[in-house]
Design an enzyme around this catalytic site. Structure first.
Site, PDB file in Angstrom:
ATOM      1  N   ASN A   1     -28.755 -24.114 -20.539  1.00 30.57           N
ATOM      2  CA  ASN A   1     -26.973 -24.102 -21.526  1.00 30.57           C
ATOM      3  C   ASN A   1     -26.208 -25.524 -21.180  1.00 30.57           C
ATOM      4  OD1 ASN A   1     -24.177 -22.984 -21.951  1.00 30.57           O
ATOM      5  ND2 ASN A   1     -23.975 -22.881 -19.700  1.00 30.57           N
TER       6      ASN A   1
ATOM      7  N   LYS B   1     -23.521 -26.562 -22.774  1.00 36.80           N
ATOM      8  CA  LYS B   1     -22.082 -26.102 -22.958  1.00 36.80           C
ATOM      9  C   LYS B   1     -21.092 -26.994 -23.897  1.00 36.80           C
ATOM     10  CE  LYS B   1     -22.312 -25.497 -17.688  1.00 36.80           C
ATOM     11  NZ  LYS B   1     -21.467 -24.823 -16.534  1.00 36.80           N
TER      12      LYS B   1
ATOM     13  N   HIS C   1     -20.613 -16.015 -19.319  1.00 37.74           N
ATOM     14  CA  HIS C   1     -20.811 -16.747 -18.842  1.00 37.74           C
ATOM     15  C   HIS C   1     -19.523 -16.973 -18.189  1.00 37.74           C
ATOM     16  CE1 HIS C   1     -20.870 -21.400 -16.963  1.00 37.74           C
ATOM     17  NE2 HIS C   1     -21.662 -21.111 -17.404  1.00 37.74           N
TER      18      HIS C   1
ATOM     19  N   GLU D   1     -17.415 -19.257 -17.368  1.00 38.52           N
ATOM     20  CA  GLU D   1     -16.264 -20.179 -18.194  1.00 38.52           C
ATOM     21  C   GLU D   1     -15.855 -19.529 -19.009  1.00 38.52           C
ATOM     22  OE1 GLU D   1     -18.938 -23.617 -18.537  1.00 38.52           O
ATOM     23  OE2 GLU D   1     -19.353 -24.401 -16.236  1.00 38.52           O
TER      24      GLU D   1
ATOM     25  N   GLU E   1     -24.997 -16.574 -11.474  1.00 36.61           N
ATOM     26  CA  GLU E   1     -24.152 -17.449 -10.897  1.00 36.61           C
ATOM     27  C   GLU E   1     -23.072 -17.357 -10.602  1.00 36.61           C
ATOM     28  OE1 GLU E   1     -25.990 -19.964 -14.507  1.00 36.61           O
ATOM     29  OE2 GLU E   1     -23.869 -18.643 -15.379  1.00 36.61           O
TER      30      GLU E   1
ATOM     31  N   GLY F   1     -22.166 -26.762 -11.259  1.00 36.26           N
ATOM     32  CA  GLY F   1     -21.044 -28.022 -11.700  1.00 36.26           C
ATOM     33  C   GLY F   1     -20.271 -28.497  -9.840  1.00 36.26           C
TER      34      GLY F   1
ATOM     35  N   SER G   1     -25.938 -24.708 -10.822  1.00 36.90           N
ATOM     36  CA  SER G   1     -26.277 -26.367  -9.380  1.00 36.90           C
ATOM     37  C   SER G   1     -27.760 -26.904  -8.559  1.00 36.90           C
ATOM     38  CB  SER G   1     -25.365 -26.338  -8.704  1.00 36.90           C
ATOM     39  OG  SER G   1     -23.936 -27.471  -8.747  1.00 36.90           O
TER      40      SER G   1
HETATM   41  P1  PGA Z   1     -24.833 -26.051 -13.640  1.00 35.85           P
HETATM   42  O1  PGA Z   1     -24.389 -25.092 -14.616  1.00 35.85           O
HETATM   43  O2  PGA Z   1     -26.662 -25.907 -13.508  1.00 35.85           O
HETATM   44  O3  PGA Z   1     -24.105 -27.410 -14.481  1.00 35.85           O
HETATM   45  O4  PGA Z   1     -24.469 -25.611 -12.500  1.00 35.85           O
HETATM   46  C1  PGA Z   1     -25.076 -23.484 -14.754  1.00 35.85           C
HETATM   47  C2  PGA Z   1     -24.441 -22.736 -15.547  1.00 35.85           C
HETATM   48  O5  PGA Z   1     -23.133 -22.542 -15.870  1.00 35.85           O
HETATM   49  O6  PGA Z   1     -25.138 -22.080 -16.530  1.00 35.85           O
END
Ligand code: PGA
Length: 252
Positions: free
Chosen positions: A9, A11, A94, A96, A166, A172, A213
């Site tokens: 992903n 983003k 997601h 976000e 997640e 992140g 992460s």
């Molecule tokens: P990250 O994000 O691996 O940067 O923690 C995962 C995600 O949001 O799908």
């Protein structure tokens, strides 16, 4: 047997020309790894460029979002059929999107039905926030997001759904969950919620990923868990060596 699944992903990262560079580098590295379903999810505007480069590579392409309506007056939105012309996959719900764009379980479910209509493989994200985690609401939140988000599709389409667990506090932050803790959530909360909707067989057939992460260094810890079938990778999916190491770990 569930085929391992690794999706990147990206983003809101990479311009079109940067996308061309990264896709080219990833394609070279990833082509040798078999036995894993591999998917890249760059921003909408780069999908066409990525699709052209990925042709015949064995790597799939996904969008990070889409609207649920077929077409019409929705300024700035992208319709399912438009995504389908370029992609085989779409990330839905997601955290976000839920946090910054007010996506509810109902909206996620509408989008899931829209994905079914055009036969896009949805990657549906679920996961508790830090606050919910600390007040012991993980079971309640994850079960609700799964049953509300996944309901009402056909029994033929349901096994095609991919779920990503997640935990929001792990996204992140560099603070991944542990393999064992994530496996408990998938085994005891997510698969049972799917079983209630579509039966035990579908609950065992659906791929459930861990996200938050994930790096080349910790991927193995998650993939060695019996109920975790791969990863949805954010930050590390932008780094060729890291994403290669994660994909390689999934293949084992
Ligand atoms: P990250 O994000 O691996 O940067 O923690 C995962 C995600 O949001 O799908």
């Amino acid at each position: 047997m569930r085929t391992p699944f690794v999706a990147g992903n990206w983003k809101m990262n990479k311009t079109i020309s940067e996308t061309r560079e990264l896709v080219t580098a990833l394609t070279l590295k990833l082509k040798e790894i078999g036995g894993v379903e591999k998917v890249l999810c760059p921003p909408f505007i780069s999908l066409a460029a990525a699709a052209a480069l990925l042709e015949g590579s064995g790597i799939g392409l996904g969008a990070q979002n889409m609207h649920w309506e077929e077409k019409g007056a929705y300024t700035g939105e992208v319709a399912p059929a438009m995504v389908k012309e370029l992609c085989g996959y779409v990330i839905l719900g997601h955290s976000e999107r839920r946090a910054y764009f007010s996506e509810s379980d109902e909206i996620v479910n509408r989008k899931l039905h829209a994905a079914q209509k055009v036969n896009l493989t949805p990657i549906v994200c679920v996961g508790e926030t830090l606050e919910q985690y600390e007040s012991n609401q993980t079971r309640e939140v994850v079960s609700r997001q799964t049953s509300q988000g996944l309901k009402g599709v056909t029994s033929e389409f349901a096994p095609q759904i991919v779920v990503a667990y997640e935990p929001v506090w792990a996204i992140g932050t560099g603070k991944a969950s542990t393999g064992e803790a994530a496996n408990v959530v998938v085994r005891d909360f997510i698969r049972p919620a799917i079983a209630e909707l579509y039966g035990q067989q579908t609950a065992q057939a659906i791929r459930v990923l861990y996200g938050g992460s994930v790096t080349g260094a910790n991927a193995e810890e998650f993939f060695s868990q019996p109920d975790i079938d791969g990863a949805l990778v954010g930050g590390a999916s932008l780094k060729v060596d890291d994403f290669y190491a994660i994909t390689k770990a999934a293949a084992r």
